[in-house]
Design a protein around this motif. Sequence first.
Motif, PDB file in Angstrom:
ATOM      1  N   ASN A 236     -23.700  46.995  -9.866  1.00 24.98           N
ATOM      2  CA  ASN A 236     -22.583  46.173 -10.411  1.00 24.98           C
ATOM      3  C   ASN A 236     -23.137  44.809 -11.043  1.00 24.98           C
ATOM      4  N   GLU A 237     -22.615  44.403 -12.025  1.00 26.70           N
ATOM      5  CA  GLU A 237     -22.834  43.243 -12.624  1.00 26.70           C
ATOM      6  C   GLU A 237     -22.730  42.135 -11.520  1.00 26.70           C
ATOM      7  N   TYR A 277     -14.570  49.134 -12.986  1.00 31.64           N
ATOM      8  CA  TYR A 277     -15.988  48.339 -13.701  1.00 31.64           C
ATOM      9  C   TYR A 277     -15.197  47.472 -14.554  1.00 31.64           C
ATOM     10  N   TYR A 279     -17.020  44.760 -17.442  1.00 30.84           N
ATOM     11  CA  TYR A 279     -18.262  44.205 -17.922  1.00 30.84           C
ATOM     12  C   TYR A 279     -18.238  42.701 -17.954  1.00 30.84           C
ATOM     13  N   THR A 383     -23.074  49.804 -15.797  1.00 31.43           N
ATOM     14  CA  THR A 383     -23.703  48.409 -15.544  1.00 31.43           C
ATOM     15  C   THR A 383     -24.775  48.257 -16.247  1.00 31.43           C
TER      16      THR A 383
END
Length: 416
Positions: A236-237, A277, A279, A383
């Motif tokens: 993940n970020e 998710y 961004y 991701t």
Amino acid sequence: MLLKFTSIITILLYSNLIFGQIDEVNPPDYIKTINFKGDTTETQLPILSLGEYVILEFDALNGDEADFYYKIEHFNFDWTPSVLVKSEYMDGFDNQRIRNYENSFNTYQIYSHYKLTIPNAQTKRLKVSGNYMLSVFNNDDELVFSRKFMIYEDKVNVGVSVKRSRNIEFIEEKQRVEIVIDSNTIPLNNPTQTVKAIIVQNNNLKTAISNIKPQYTVGNQLIYRYDTETSFWGGNEYLFFENKDVRAANTGIQLIDLKDLYHNYLFTNFERATRPYTYNPDINGNYVILNIDAENPSIEADYVWMHFSLLPIESLKNKDIHVYGNFNNYVIDESTKMIFDEYRNVYTNTMLLKQGFYNYKYVVANGDKNMEEGAISGNFYQTENNYKVIVYYRDLGGRYDKIIGLGEGSSINISN
């Protein structure tokens, strides 16, 4: 007979010590902010073109203005020592004192900032490509820490594309890397034996996939279109914070306090594995030293006690949770472990970090070898991750592994 047997065991143990895979040595507590990069790159994993400068910077917080020395060694692709002697891979000498250092200015935490640039007057040139280790020693010739770096020759073109997993079970969680090596300029003899590739995600050698051999060849091209063998968890970020102004609450910081040093308390984080998710642009685990009021952040940025906190997760209550990022070269140890605070009902950790912009995430780990990077953050194919592909080649009869190409790709435009 017993003496002979003992001698054989001793020789075998010594051989393993000499020829075994070498790993980096982590620094003691008083060494902080090891910044390792090339002269044109801002990265913590220096992969340099032959002839480019390599720059190592670090801080010593003991206030002794101590002397440090450096040594450089050459390695094979698998980080076993190569057979080359120093004169074959280096012009000049190592085991020299790091002469360039400055003391901190206008900071609460006193420290000395050291900077080493290679080539220099003593170490004039690194002559061959391949894997290198730069080791730093103290006045008593004791190893303080070491860092890996690579030097490559631009002999082949390396195409890198990032796609979703073809395995339906992991199609939402994994990313796979496809590689095409174009060797028009040089012949690659028996490539399945002589060519090896390593794939590095977000400059983290600890999770790299190594010793990947070409799947098949088409003319002068080597094709790698594996699924399982070249797949990474998407992750993940990274979370992030910024404290370039130490006296005010910046991005990610809830409140500040001044005691012996400044203390910054981050907003409490939560698990993201079960959430959709989102961004959120990051710098893929890296960090940058910044100070809004300074002309030279290297010596004017202060050290701050950073307070991390994470809401408890019922399914992970018996697991070890760590703060993870490039700020300490992705090391997992007692200093990164989250401790449960029963009074506040959160996991906490406190680290001494230099002012700047930092990426971090929380991982479940039992040492470096048993890590679940997505247990708290989640794994998502969307991701944005950076991938570097390093291509090694040892010709028939060759004595060392050259790096003949470097490719880079991103999953920002991932495709099926």
